[in-house]
Design a protein around this motif. Structure first.
Motif, PDB file in Angstrom:
ATOM      1  N   GLU A  63       0.808  -1.208   0.000  1.00 32.42           N
ATOM      2  CA  GLU A  63       0.000   0.000   0.000  1.00 32.42           C
ATOM      3  C   GLU A  63       0.846   1.264   0.000  1.00 32.42           C
ATOM      4  O   GLU A  63       0.378   2.324  -0.373  1.00 32.42           O
ATOM      5  N   ALA A  64       2.131   1.170   0.457  1.00 30.46           N
ATOM      6  CA  ALA A  64       2.976   2.367   0.513  1.00 30.46           C
ATOM      7  C   ALA A  64       3.413   2.809  -0.873  1.00 30.46           C
ATOM      8  O   ALA A  64       3.844   3.944  -1.057  1.00 30.46           O
ATOM      9  N   GLU A  65       3.352   1.948  -1.883  1.00 33.82           N
ATOM     10  CA  GLU A  65       3.750   2.299  -3.241  1.00 33.82           C
ATOM     11  C   GLU A  65       2.551   2.829  -4.008  1.00 33.82           C
ATOM     12  O   GLU A  65       1.453   2.296  -3.907  1.00 33.82           O
ATOM     13  N   ASN A  66       2.801   3.875  -4.831  1.00 36.13           N
ATOM     14  CA  ASN A  66       1.738   4.352  -5.700  1.00 36.13           C
ATOM     15  C   ASN A  66       1.803   3.612  -7.036  1.00 36.13           C
ATOM     16  O   ASN A  66       2.687   2.795  -7.278  1.00 36.13           O
ATOM     17  N   PHE A  67       0.876   3.941  -7.906  1.00 36.29           N
ATOM     18  CA  PHE A  67       0.782   3.230  -9.185  1.00 36.29           C
ATOM     19  C   PHE A  67       2.040   3.431 -10.023  1.00 36.29           C
ATOM     20  O   PHE A  67       2.512   2.495 -10.678  1.00 36.29           O
ATOM     21  N   LEU A  68       2.597   4.661 -10.020  1.00 33.20           N
ATOM     22  CA  LEU A  68       3.781   4.942 -10.829  1.00 33.20           C
ATOM     23  C   LEU A  68       4.969   4.101 -10.378  1.00 33.20           C
ATOM     24  O   LEU A  68       5.681   3.521 -11.210  1.00 33.20           O
ATOM     25  N   TRP A  74       7.835  -2.820 -12.118  1.00 30.34           N
ATOM     26  CA  TRP A  74       7.506  -3.879 -13.066  1.00 30.34           C
ATOM     27  C   TRP A  74       8.339  -3.760 -14.336  1.00 30.34           C
ATOM     28  O   TRP A  74       8.848  -4.763 -14.859  1.00 30.34           O
ATOM     29  N   PHE A  75       8.506  -2.530 -14.818  1.00 29.80           N
ATOM     30  CA  PHE A  75       9.282  -2.310 -16.037  1.00 29.80           C
ATOM     31  C   PHE A  75      10.748  -2.682 -15.826  1.00 29.80           C
ATOM     32  O   PHE A  75      11.357  -3.371 -16.656  1.00 29.80           O
ATOM     33  N   LEU A  95      14.647   8.805 -12.830  1.00 29.54           N
ATOM     34  CA  LEU A  95      13.587   8.640 -13.832  1.00 29.54           C
ATOM     35  C   LEU A  95      12.207   8.855 -13.210  1.00 29.54           C
ATOM     36  O   LEU A  95      11.324   9.467 -13.821  1.00 29.54           O
ATOM     37  N   GLU A  96      12.044   8.372 -11.991  1.00 34.90           N
ATOM     38  CA  GLU A  96      10.768   8.557 -11.294  1.00 34.90           C
ATOM     39  C   GLU A  96      10.475  10.041 -11.080  1.00 34.90           C
ATOM     40  O   GLU A  96       9.358  10.513 -11.317  1.00 34.90           O
TER      41      GLU A  96
END
Length: 244
Positions: A63-68, A74-75, A95-96
């Motif tokens: 839950e601490a990670e957002n979608f980005l 994953w990439f 990059l983030e």
């Protein structure tokens, strides 16, 4: 009592005085542990046992990670599994941050587009100097007698002002012929983009350059300089007469 008796009493007194100190010193003795110590060795495959995603504490999951962040992880994991390419954590963070900046810029643009309308792009760019003189604020330039203003400026030998009025006269003619849509808050770049005819577009770009250089550059213009500039305006006027 003789001297020997006094000596014995003194000896007992000193012994009684220092007996607590000696007792304290005896209590400070260190106990020595003589039990056998067992030496434990780490197994050779320890690093292999504690590798993998379950023991990677550099990334935050759930839950601490957002979608980005999940998408980037994953990439990066896909790159590693398919091509064997490992992305440095610092590069991944860079990059983030870049993606965050781009997304914020897009969000600001969309918000401005909603609030400002179709002129959102011009809202961000540095505006060129307004083409209309300070004392002309009417939205429809067709109502102004610019020929008279040009003649008045020439009579006063104010050639810079004459060039300014000639440029406005050019805009007046372009507006009358429906080549541009005049508005006193538009810039010469705005008008340039509205002109469809290539020849008129090129000549308009030339007189716009002269106008900016002479008027806003505060170039001191004499009669000969005015006549040379007027040639470019006359060329544009002749092109407009043949338009349509």
């Amino acid at each position: 009592m003789n001297k020997k008796g006094y000596y014995i009493i003194f000896i007992f007194f000193v012994a009684h005085l220092f007996s607590p100190m000696w007792a304290q010193q005896d209590s400070l003795k260190i106990a020595i542990d003589s039990s056998k110590v067992s030496i434990i060795d780490f197994s050779d495959d320890l690093s292999e046992k504690y590798t993998g995603d379950d023991f990677d504490y550099n990334t935050v999951e759930g839950e601490a990670e957002n979608f980005l962040v999940r998408a980037l992880n994953w990439f990066f994991n896909s790159l590693q599994s398919i091509f064997g390419v490992t992305i440095d954590p610092l590069l991944a963070k860079l990059l983030e941050n870049i993606i965050y900046i781009v997304l914020i810029g897009i969000a600001v643009y969309i918000l401005t587009r909603i609030l400002v309308g179709k002129d959102a792009v011009s809202f961000f760019r540095k505006k060129n100097t307004l083409v209309a003189p300070i004392n002309i604020t009417e939205e429809h330039i067709e109502k102004i007698n610019l020929d008279e203003l040009i003649n008045d400026a020439l009579a006063e030998k104010n050639y810079r002002l004459a060039v300014r009025y000639m440029y406005l006269k050019t805009l007046q003619d372009l507006s009358i012929k429906k080549i541009i849509d005049y508005h006193f808050e538009k810039t010469n770049t705005d008008y340039y983009r509205e002109i469809a005819d290539i020849t008129i577009k090129q000549n308009f770009n030339r007189v716009s350059y002269l106008y900016d250089y002479i008027w806003y550059g505060k170039f001191e213009l004499d009669k000969n300089g005015y006549l040379n500039a007027k040639k470019s305006f006359d060329t544009l006027n002749s092109k407009m007469k043949n338009f349509g």
